[in-house]
Design a protein around this motif. Structure first.
Motif, PDB file in Angstrom:
ATOM      1  N   HIS A 145       0.620  -1.186  -0.036  1.00 48.72           N
ATOM      2  CA  HIS A 145      -0.089  -0.114   0.011  1.00 48.72           C
ATOM      3  C   HIS A 145       0.858   1.371  -0.043  1.00 48.72           C
ATOM      4  O   HIS A 145       1.907   1.255   0.402  1.00 48.72           O
ATOM      5  CB  HIS A 145      -0.830  -0.011   1.089  1.00 48.72           C
ATOM      6  CG  HIS A 145      -0.376  -0.069   2.407  1.00 48.72           C
ATOM      7  ND1 HIS A 145      -0.316  -1.112   3.206  1.00 48.72           N
ATOM      8  CD2 HIS A 145       0.363   0.719   3.224  1.00 48.72           C
ATOM      9  CE1 HIS A 145       0.347  -1.223   4.492  1.00 48.72           C
ATOM     10  NE2 HIS A 145       0.771   0.211   4.541  1.00 48.72           N
ATOM     11  N   HIS A 188      -6.359  -2.375   3.086  1.00 52.44           N
ATOM     12  CA  HIS A 188      -5.991  -1.176   2.608  1.00 52.44           C
ATOM     13  C   HIS A 188      -4.911  -1.326   1.594  1.00 52.44           C
ATOM     14  O   HIS A 188      -3.769  -2.167   1.944  1.00 52.44           O
ATOM     15  CB  HIS A 188      -5.777  -0.138   3.711  1.00 52.44           C
ATOM     16  CG  HIS A 188      -4.617  -0.315   4.561  1.00 52.44           C
ATOM     17  ND1 HIS A 188      -4.596  -1.099   5.704  1.00 52.44           N
ATOM     18  CD2 HIS A 188      -3.384   0.050   4.498  1.00 52.44           C
ATOM     19  CE1 HIS A 188      -3.358  -0.975   6.131  1.00 52.44           C
ATOM     20  NE2 HIS A 188      -2.585  -0.445   5.718  1.00 52.44           N
ATOM     21  N   HIS A 202       4.126   6.902   3.642  1.00 53.03           N
ATOM     22  CA  HIS A 202       4.982   5.718   3.443  1.00 53.03           C
ATOM     23  C   HIS A 202       4.449   4.831   2.306  1.00 53.03           C
ATOM     24  O   HIS A 202       3.501   4.976   1.810  1.00 53.03           O
ATOM     25  CB  HIS A 202       5.025   5.052   4.618  1.00 53.03           C
ATOM     26  CG  HIS A 202       3.936   4.316   5.164  1.00 53.03           C
ATOM     27  ND1 HIS A 202       2.910   4.761   6.051  1.00 53.03           N
ATOM     28  CD2 HIS A 202       3.431   3.003   4.927  1.00 53.03           C
ATOM     29  CE1 HIS A 202       2.179   4.008   6.410  1.00 53.03           C
ATOM     30  NE2 HIS A 202       2.432   2.704   5.780  1.00 53.03           N
ATOM     31  N   ASN A 204       4.521   0.433   1.427  1.00 54.90           N
ATOM     32  CA  ASN A 204       4.422  -0.586   2.158  1.00 54.90           C
ATOM     33  C   ASN A 204       4.857  -1.767   1.153  1.00 54.90           C
ATOM     34  O   ASN A 204       4.257  -1.930  -0.027  1.00 54.90           O
ATOM     35  CB  ASN A 204       3.071  -1.046   2.791  1.00 54.90           C
ATOM     36  CG  ASN A 204       2.871  -2.276   3.368  1.00 54.90           C
ATOM     37  OD1 ASN A 204       2.448  -3.292   2.536  1.00 54.90           O
ATOM     38  ND2 ASN A 204       3.148  -2.695   4.663  1.00 54.90           N
ATOM     39  N   TYR A 243       9.154  -0.443  10.222  1.00 58.40           N
ATOM     40  CA  TYR A 243       9.251   0.683   9.364  1.00 58.40           C
ATOM     41  C   TYR A 243      10.548   1.260   9.620  1.00 58.40           C
ATOM     42  O   TYR A 243      11.142   1.228  10.503  1.00 58.40           O
ATOM     43  CB  TYR A 243       8.492   2.014   9.901  1.00 58.40           C
ATOM     44  CG  TYR A 243       6.785   1.760   9.806  1.00 58.40           C
ATOM     45  CD1 TYR A 243       6.327   2.414   8.365  1.00 58.40           C
ATOM     46  CD2 TYR A 243       6.075   1.272  10.629  1.00 58.40           C
ATOM     47  CE1 TYR A 243       4.758   2.170   7.959  1.00 58.40           C
ATOM     48  CE2 TYR A 243       4.682   1.113  10.506  1.00 58.40           C
ATOM     49  CZ  TYR A 243       4.045   1.681   9.563  1.00 58.40           C
ATOM     50  OH  TYR A 243       2.689   1.612   9.287  1.00 58.40           O
ATOM     51  N   GLU A 253       8.000   0.296   4.744  1.00 57.26           N
ATOM     52  CA  GLU A 253       7.381  -0.605   5.596  1.00 57.26           C
ATOM     53  C   GLU A 253       7.428  -1.985   4.931  1.00 57.26           C
ATOM     54  O   GLU A 253       6.807  -2.041   3.958  1.00 57.26           O
ATOM     55  CB  GLU A 253       5.918  -0.258   6.017  1.00 57.26           C
ATOM     56  CG  GLU A 253       5.086  -1.256   6.936  1.00 57.26           C
ATOM     57  CD  GLU A 253       3.800  -0.795   7.078  1.00 57.26           C
ATOM     58  OE1 GLU A 253       3.208  -0.274   6.083  1.00 57.26           O
ATOM     59  OE2 GLU A 253       3.170  -1.328   8.223  1.00 57.26           O
TER      60      GLU A 253
HETATM   61 FE   LIG Z   1       1.403   0.944   6.142  1.00 56.74          FE
END
Ligand SMILES: [Fe+2]
Length: 303
Positions: A145, A188, A202, A204, A243, A253
Motif C-alpha cells: 500500500h 488497505h 510511506h 508498504n 518501518y 514498511e
Molecule cells: Fe502501512
C-alpha cells in the motif's frame, strides 16, 4: 455517476530519489527488490513479484512521490473509468503506446488527484516479466500500500469514496483512513493521513512470513538503516509491521498479514480513537522521522 469500474490492485509506485546509484544498493540489499531494466531515460524499474515491475525510481533533485499507479481488472474497466473522469470534468491524459509498452501495460492514463495534487495513473492488466522473480534477502509477496499525507483530509477521503469507489475499512479518528480499491479484498491499498502538507507518508511491502520481519530488524542494524517504528502490530489491519528509512529519508514498511474483506456484505468500518494504542498493540513508539516520505511531485508525466 455509475461507479461501474473494478480495480485489481495497486500496480506500482514511482519514487523520486536524489542519488539513484545509492538507492539502487539500498533497494536491492535492504528492501530486497530485483532490478528490472529501464522504462526510459532515468526511469529505473524494480520487481518484488512476477509482474513486469512494482517500483520505479527516478533520480530528481528532491526525493518524494512521483506517481501511484492502479491496475483495473480489465481494459473495459479502464475505459469506463476514463469516461467517468471525463464526465466529471477531470482532465485525463492518455499515455502513448511507447510509454505503455515500456511499462508492460496494455493501456494507461493519468489524472491529477485534485486534493493532493498527486499523479494517479490507471492501467489495464500489467503483463508478467519474462523471467521468474527470485526472492533474495526477503520474501516479499507484493507491493502492499501507499499512504499519502493530505492537508485537506476530509475532502480527500470524500473524493476517493464518492468519485473513485474506494471503500473505507477503518479510521483512526480524524487522523488516518484505511481504504481498499474495490473489490480488492486487502484491508488497505491506500491510506490517507491528516497532515500539515501534501506529502508521501510511506510505501508498504507485504512479506510472506514473520521471519521476514525478524530478519529485517537485524539486516537494518547490519546495514546502518534507520528504523523509525516497530516491530509492532497494527490494530486496524492486524498486520505485524516494521518501518525504516531509505537513503533519502523516505519511510518504507514491511508488513506481515492483513485482514481481507469479502466483496459482498463486508463488515462496516470501525472508528478507533486517536491514540498510540490504535496504531500498535505492542507499545512501540514512532520516531519523529516516521512518515516523512517527501513531497508529492505534481507534474504529470508526458507520454
Ligand atoms: Fe502501512
Amino acid at each position: 455517476m455509475p461507479l461501474d469500474f473494478r480495480y485489481r490492485r495497486l500496480a506500482y509506485v514511482a519514487l523520486n530519489v536524489t542519488d539513484h546509484a545509492r538507492s539502487e544498493v539500498f533497494y536491492r540489499d535492504m528492501l530486497g527488490l530485483q532490478a528490472a531494466g529501464c522504462a526510459g531515460e532515468n526511469e529505473y524499474l524494480y520487481r518484488c513479484s512476477a509482474f513486469h515491475h512494482d517500483v520505479m525510481l527516478h533520480e530528481a533533485p528532491l526525493a518524494g512521490l512521483r506517481r501511484v499507479a492502479w491496475e483495473m481488472e480489465t481494459t473495459d474497466d479502464l475505459a469506463r473509468l476514463q469516461k467517468h473522469f471525463v464526465a466529471l470534468g477531470i482532465t485525463v491524459h492518455t499515455m502513448g503506446n511507447d510509454y505503455c509498452s515500456a511499462l508492460g501495460l496494455p493501456a494507461a492514463f493519468q489524472i491529477t488527484e485534485p486534493n493532493t495534487g498527486a499523479t494517479f495513473e490507471y492501467c489495464g492488466p500489467m503483463i508478467n516479466a519474462t523471467t521468474p522473480y527470485t526472492p533474495t534477502v526477503t520474501r516479499i509477496v507484493r507491493l502492499g500500500h501507499v499512504v499519502l499525507g493530505t492537508d485537506s483530509f476530509d475532502d480527500t477521503e470524500r473524493f476517493f469514496i464518492d468519485t473513485l469507489n474506494y471503500r473505507v475499512s477503518d479510521r483512526i479518528d480524524g487522523a488516518v483512513t484505511f481504504m481498499r480499491c474495490f473489490p480488492n479484498p486487502l484491508h488497505h491499498s491506500l491510506g490517507l493521513s491528516k497532515s500539515a502538507s501534501k506529502r508521501l507518508h510511506h510505501v508498504n511491502f507485504m512479506v510472506t512470513d514473520m521471519d521476514d520481519i525478524g530478519k529485517a530488524m537485524y539486516r537494518a542494524r547490519k546495514l546502518n538503516v534507520s528504523v523509525v517504528f516497530g516491530p509492532g502490530r497494527h490494530p486496524p489491519s492486524e498486520s505485524i509491521f516494521f518501518y525504516f528509512l531509505d537513503p533519502d529519508g523516505m519511510t518504507l514498511e514491511y508488513s506481515f498479514g492483513m485482514e481481507e474483506f469479502p466483496e459482498i456484505n463486508p463488515r462496516p468500518p470501525r472508528r478507533l480513537p486517536l491514540a498510540l494504542e490504535s496504531i500498535d498493540y505492542w507499545g512501540a513508539v514512532p520516531q519523529p522521522q516516521f512518515g516523512q516520505g517527501g513531497p508529492i511531485e505534481t507534474r504529470l508525466t508526458t507520454s
